[in-house]
Scaffold this active site. Sequence first.
Site, PDB file in Angstrom:
ATOM      1  N   HIS A 497      -1.109   6.235  -4.538  1.00 53.46           N
ATOM      2  CA  HIS A 497      -0.344   5.817  -3.649  1.00 53.46           C
ATOM      3  C   HIS A 497       0.990   4.943  -4.377  1.00 53.46           C
ATOM      4  O   HIS A 497       1.911   4.855  -3.682  1.00 53.46           O
ATOM      5  CB  HIS A 497      -0.899   4.732  -2.707  1.00 53.46           C
ATOM      6  N   ARG A 498       0.964   5.097  -5.615  1.00 54.08           N
ATOM      7  CA  ARG A 498       1.982   4.492  -6.207  1.00 54.08           C
ATOM      8  C   ARG A 498       3.025   5.531  -6.401  1.00 54.08           C
ATOM      9  O   ARG A 498       4.361   5.567  -6.514  1.00 54.08           O
ATOM     10  CB  ARG A 498       1.822   4.182  -7.842  1.00 54.08           C
TER      11      ARG A 498
END
Length: 526
Positions: A497-498
């Site tokens: 999700h980064r």
Amino acid sequence: MVREFELPDVGEGVAEGEIVDWLVEEGDPVEEDQPVAEVETDKAVVDVPSPVDGSVQEIHAAAGEMVPVGTVIITFAEEGDADSGEATTTEESKETDAATEASAATGDVETTAEETADEETPTASGRVFAAPSARRLARELGVDIGSIDGSGPGGRVSEHDVRAAAEDAKEVDEEGSDSPEPATTRVEGSSGTDAGEGDTTGGGAAQASSTGQPSASGSAAGGATAGESADRERTLAAPATRKLAADSGVDIDAVPTDEERDGEAFVTPAAVESYAEAQQAAQDADRAAVAESRGEERIPYRGVRRTIGQQMAESKYTAPHVTHHDEVDVTALVEARTDLKELADEQGISLSYMPFVMKACVAALREFPMVNSMLDEEAEEIVQKKYYNIGVATATDAGLMVPVVEDADRKNMLQLASEMNELVEKARERTISREEMQGGTFTITNVGAIGGEYATPIINHPEVAILALGAIKEKPRVVDGEIVPRKVMTLSLSIDHRVVDGAIAAQFTNRVEEFLENPQRLLLEA
């Protein structure tokens, strides 16, 4: 001629290997390049070949033993030496014994035989087993190799032993004759008074025997075996030896020794190492006994399994994982695969659903390049890959491996199937190379092969996404207003999700589904 063979560096970053099995025995004839051992590293299982034609003279490591790279594991007698080996050894023994006596008379303990022997050096006290590198180091440091207690198998002298002896001798010289205890530290009981060092115990709690009780023998002249505690009140040892004991978690007063200096027990590095190994062996035996009594089995956590675990932990604790789940109607895909399977069989290729999914993923990755990227944290950059190397997670006896099909965008369906099948088979047979499991940009795992539907797969770091395929099952669906049975497959996409947002994950998954619902669209993909 005797040839020592060291465990080679079988791959970048590999520091040690486990001897899985010996394929030869001592005395067996061997040919050059003939496999003599199977070695498991943290990457794979590899065959170790013989470097010469000849015979096996001695095996130095047991099956199941972990051996550092560069350690001598086997000694060969090269071709032509076998017939005269015994006679040569006898003559060499006579010559070197004579040389030893002559050297001893002039005060030169180390003889020129050290330069001609490949493994053993005759001295006044007998034969010393040492690697050529250790003997060379001893000459450079001015150490009498015959006075060193070897810590290796059979008393073999290592470079570590030579350096420790040189350090002890150097400390004795530096202290000088005015100091009552040069290069050693006298320890008075457990209180540490009169120690002369900050650490009076040498580190670690007092060690007990395998029964849990210290040995009653406190004699410096013996009585205690390596596995028992000597339990002395006074011990002499060099600071380097005390540091070794502290690093090993060993109470130096518990280390048995037959050596004395000034009437006090003197402990060498070799004695500390031997005692630490014996204590570890006793602990291992205790654990094994407890496990057996409880109906447990202990399996060493090392090699490929340990590497897999470390990579999984690094990925899970580095990348914030989010998993997107969905279902796709693959009725048309099932029909297309059935039609093409017979043609593939005629070419000797087994066609599964995986090549179709690989093609669909490549098409979607082109449209959503962020899913085909990595995060360079050091440079603080997101690196989008313009090539498509698809990893296929494969269950093996050693754990999950990920063979990589390179340039999947440039290969047709049968080429993908053929290359993937070959790599998967090599992974399961443990013959796959490290290079064939590197360089992936996106990974697919098939949990449906064992009946699973949904999963939360862990990303193959440093990639940023992985797709899990569920089992294809017949489920009711509404088609043209009617409930009909359809073939349905589940998809589970885990993302970092980064780098990848949830919206992109959903859009990517939808595009993959479109290709799987209409497999004829894959024909338009290059």
